[in-house]
Design a protein around this motif. Structure first.
Motif, PDB file in Angstrom:
ATOM      1  N   ARG A 205      15.161  44.533  32.775  1.00  0.00           N
ATOM      2  CA  ARG A 205      16.417  45.266  32.827  1.00  0.00           C
ATOM      3  C   ARG A 205      16.209  46.760  32.547  1.00  0.00           C
ATOM      4  N   SER A 206      15.179  47.115  31.793  1.00  0.00           N
ATOM      5  CA  SER A 206      14.926  48.519  31.462  1.00  0.00           C
ATOM      6  C   SER A 206      13.879  49.166  32.364  1.00  0.00           C
ATOM      7  N   GLN A 208      10.717  48.554  33.131  1.00  0.00           N
ATOM      8  CA  GLN A 208       9.393  48.774  32.558  1.00  0.00           C
ATOM      9  C   GLN A 208       8.328  48.092  33.406  1.00  0.00           C
ATOM     10  N   VAL A 234      20.380  50.434  31.931  1.00  0.00           N
ATOM     11  CA  VAL A 234      18.963  50.324  31.586  1.00  0.00           C
ATOM     12  C   VAL A 234      18.752  50.249  30.080  1.00  0.00           C
ATOM     13  N   ASN A 235      19.747  50.655  29.289  1.00  0.00           N
ATOM     14  CA  ASN A 235      19.632  50.523  27.838  1.00  0.00           C
ATOM     15  C   ASN A 235      19.729  49.075  27.379  1.00  0.00           C
ATOM     16  N   GLY A 237      17.935  46.536  27.832  1.00  0.00           N
ATOM     17  CA  GLY A 237      16.700  45.957  27.312  1.00  0.00           C
ATOM     18  C   GLY A 237      16.514  46.241  25.839  1.00  0.00           C
ATOM     19  N   GLY A 238      16.755  47.481  25.433  1.00  0.00           N
ATOM     20  CA  GLY A 238      16.660  47.814  24.020  1.00  0.00           C
ATOM     21  C   GLY A 238      17.715  47.116  23.189  1.00  0.00           C
ATOM     22  N   THR A 286      14.366  58.761  33.230  1.00  0.00           N
ATOM     23  CA  THR A 286      15.002  57.618  32.576  1.00  0.00           C
ATOM     24  C   THR A 286      13.985  56.525  32.269  1.00  0.00           C
ATOM     25  N   MET A 290      13.118  55.111  28.618  1.00  0.00           N
ATOM     26  CA  MET A 290      13.196  53.699  28.284  1.00  0.00           C
ATOM     27  C   MET A 290      11.850  53.185  27.765  1.00  0.00           C
ATOM     28  N   ILE A 294      11.520  51.187  24.356  1.00  0.00           N
ATOM     29  CA  ILE A 294      10.865  49.885  24.235  1.00  0.00           C
ATOM     30  C   ILE A 294       9.695  49.970  23.261  1.00  0.00           C
ATOM     31  N   LEU A 309      18.763  55.391  22.229  1.00  0.00           N
ATOM     32  CA  LEU A 309      19.465  54.883  23.411  1.00  0.00           C
ATOM     33  C   LEU A 309      20.890  55.434  23.494  1.00  0.00           C
TER      34      LEU A 309
END
Length: 498
Positions: A205-206, A208, A234-235, A237-238, A286, A290, A294, A309
Motif C-alpha cells: 500500500r505504501s 515500497q 500511501v500513508n 502502510g505506516g 512520496t 514513505m 517504513i 506521516l
C-alpha cells in the motif's frame, strides 16, 4: 464521521450527474465538519476518555493516536475536495470524484478508528477500492488504465496477504480487540508468519520495493486525485504497522521492514533527482518519504512515524495542489537571463553553509528545549530528517542569492523555524506517548541504519552538485532508465476515439 461521508458517496453516485458542483461542495463541507469533529475527539482523548461507538456491528474508538490521524484524514479531504470544486468545474466526471473521495474518506476514518482486526482489514480493502475508482476517472486514457491495472494488482496482493493474516490470527486467537492488543499480545509459532504477512501488506500500500512500480504509473489521474493519493492513501502502510505494532515486532518482520524502507528511500531519492517532470518528481519523492516512514516503523520509532506521516500528508497535498503554479513560475524563470556560472570555491562555501546553518539552528533549539529520549527515540530521528530538509532548503536559497547577506538571512530564518519545529515535535510526542507502543529496536541499530542511510543520501547529493564526470553521467543515465515505465499497448475502449 464514518456514516455521513459514505452516505454522501451514495447520494453523489445516484443523483450527482445533474448537480455535480452542488454535490462537490456538500462533500467538502462534510469533510470540513468531520475535521471539527476530529478536533473535539482530540480534546476528549486528551482528557483520558476516548470516544467509542458501534456502527452496524463495527466497533470504533478514537484514542489520542486515532484523533491525530482523523485530523489528517478529514483535513486533507476537506481541502482537496474544496479545491476540486473549481478544478473539476464543467467536467462530466466531477460527480465520480465526489463519490470516490467521500468513500475514501469514510474508509480511511474506519481504518484509523476500528477497534477490531476484522474491521481494520475491511476498512483497508474499501479504501483501496475507492482509490482505484478515483484513478479510473479518465478511463479513456491508456495511461490511466495502465495505472489502475498496476495499482489494483499491487493492492490485490496486499489485501490477500492481509486477509490471510487476519484469518490465521482469528482462527488461532479468536476476535482480536486492538484496544487491548498491547496488554494481551498473542504469542506462538504462527506469530512470525502473521507479522511477515502484515508487513507485506503495508509495503504494497505504501509503494515500497518490490511494489514500487504502481505509484509512478498513476500520474494520469487529475491533480485532486493525486493529492488524495500521495497525501493520504500511501500513508496507510505506516498506519497499519503502528496500529498492529504488537504483532510486527519480531526479528523477521523488523528486518523485512528496515530493508524495504531503506532501499526504497535511497532508490526513490535517486529517481526523484533526475525526473524532469514535476508530478514524476513528486511521485518519487512520496515513495522516498514513505521509505523513511517504513524505516522508522522497522526501528520502532513510532512517534517519528506518526509525526512524519501527518506532516508529509499536509505538505504533499500542498505541493500537488500548487503544482500548476510551480509550472507557471518555472516558465517565468526560464524567460529571465541566466545567472552566471558559480565558481568551484563559491559552490564549496555554499554547500558548507547549507550543511552547517541548519545544524547550528537545530543545536540551539535542542539547547532551549532538551530532547526527551524515551522508549521511541523518535525525536533524534526527526532532528536528522529536519537537518536534511533544512540543508536542501538552504542550498536552494543560496543557489539563487549568492552573498554573505543571503547566508545571514537564511540563519535568521532557520533559528525561529528550528525552535518552532522542536516545540511542535515535543508537544506532539508528549500527546501521543500514552497511545503508542513502547517496544523499540536497540538504539545502536537505530543510529547505525539511520546514519548509513544519511551517508548514502549525502553521497548522492555531493555527486549531484559536483561538476559532470563519467561517474555522474553513468549514474544519471541508469537512474533515468530505472525510473522509466514501459507503457503497454492497451486496447482502446469501444466508442472512444484516440
Amino acid at each position: 464521521m464514518l456514516v455521513v461521508p459514505a452516505a454522501m458517496a451514495l447520494g453523489a453516485g445516484t443523483f450527482g450527474s445533474r448537480h455535480s458542483r452542488a454535490w462537490g461542495r456538500a462533500g467538502a463541507l462534510t469533510a470540513g465538519l468531520g475535521f471539527l469533529g476530529a478536533c473535539a475527539m482530540a480534546v476528549q482523548a486528551a482528557s483520558g476518555t476516548p470516544a467509542s461507538a458501534t456502527v452496524a456491528g463495527l466497533v470504533v474508538s478514537a484514542d489520542r493516536l486515532a484523533a491525530v490521524l482523523l485530523l489528517l484524514v478529514f483535513g486533507v479531504s476537506s481541502v482537496v475536495q474544496a479545491f476540486a470544486v473549481r478544478y473539476l468545474a464543467g467536467d462530466p466526471r466531477a460527480a465520480w470524484f465526489t463519490v470516490g473521495a467521500s468513500l475514501l474518506t469514510s474508509a480511511s476514518a474506519g481504518l484509523v478508528t476500528s477497534a477490531t482486526l476484522v474491521g481494520l482489514a475491511a476498512s483497508w480493502t474499501v479504501a483501496g477500492v475507492a482509490l482505484c475508482l478515483l484513478l479510473g476517472m479518465y478511463w479513456h486514457l491508456p495511461a490511466a488504465r495502465d495505472g489502475v491495472r498496476r495499482t489494483a494488482t499491487a493492492f490485490l496482493i496486499g489485501d490477500l496477504v492481509l486477509w490471510t493474516a487476519v484469518g490465521i490470527s482469528t482462527a488461532r486467537w479468536g476476535a482480536i480487540d486492538l484496544r487491548t492488543l498491547g496488554a494481551d499480545r498473542p504469542d506462538g509459532p504462527l506469530l512470525p508468519v502473521i507479522a511477515g504477512l502484515i508487513v507485506v501488506a503495508a509495503l504494497s500500500r505504501s509503494a515500497q520495493i518490490p511494489f514500487h512500480r504502481w505509484l509512478p504509473a498513476t500520474l494520469a489521474a487529475p491533480t485532486p486525485v493525486s493529492a488524495l493519493l500521495h497525501a493520504g492513501v500511501v500513508n496507510a502502510g505506516g498506519i497499519l504497522l503502528v496500529r498492529l505494532a504488537p504483532l510486527v515486532t519480531g526479528e523477521l518482520a523488523r528486518g523485512l521492514t528496515i530493508t524495504a524502507g531503506a532501499l526504497t528511500m535511497v532508490y526513490a531519492t535517486v529517481i526523484m533527482l533526475v525526473k524532469p517532470d514535476i508530478k514524476g518528481a513528486l511521485a518519487n519523492s512520496t515513495m522516498a518519504q514513505m521509505g523513511f516512514m517504513i524505516l522508522t516503523c522497522g526501528l520502532g520509532l513510532w512517534g517519528a512515524t506518526v509525526f512524519h506521516l501527518v506532516a508529509h500528508g499536509f505538505y504533499k497535498a500542498t505541493l500537488f495542489l500548487s503544482s500548476g503554479s510551480a509550472i507557471a513560475q518555472r516558465r517565468r524563470a526560464a524567460s529571465r537571463p541566466p545567472m552566471p556560472a558559480i565558481t568551484a570555491r563559491r559552490r564549496a562555501l555554499s554547500v558548507a553553509a547549507a550543511v552547517a546553518l541548519p545544524a547550528i539552528a537545530l543545536y540551539a533549539a535542542v539547547r532551549v528545549i532538551p530532547l526527551t529520549v524515551g522508549d521511541h527515540t523518535a525525536e533524534p530521528a526527526l532532528l536528522i530528517f529536519a537537518w536534511a530538509t533544512g540543508a536542501a532548503a538552504t542550498w536552494g536559497w543560496l543557489a539563487r542569492r549568492r552573498s554573505i547577506g543571503a547566508a545571514l538571512s537564511a540563519a535568521a530564518v532557520l533559528l525561529p523555524v528550528a525552535l518552532a519545529y522542536r516545540a511542535l515535535v515535543a508537544a506532539v510526542s508528549g500527546f501521543l506517548a500514552p497511545a503508542l507502543p513502547a517496544e523499540a529496536a536497540p538504539a545502536a541499530l537505530a543510529w547505525l541504519v539511520t546514519g548509513t542511510a544519511c551517508a548514502v543520501l549525502a553521497g548522492l547529493a555531493v555527486l549531484r552538485w559536483m561538476p559532470a564526470t563519467v561517474l555522474h553521467r553513468a549514474v544519471y543515465a541508469r537512474a533515468i532508465s530505472a525510473g522509466h515505465l514501459q507503457m503497454p499497448v492497451l486496447a482502446q475502449p469501444k466508442g472512444v476515439r484516440s
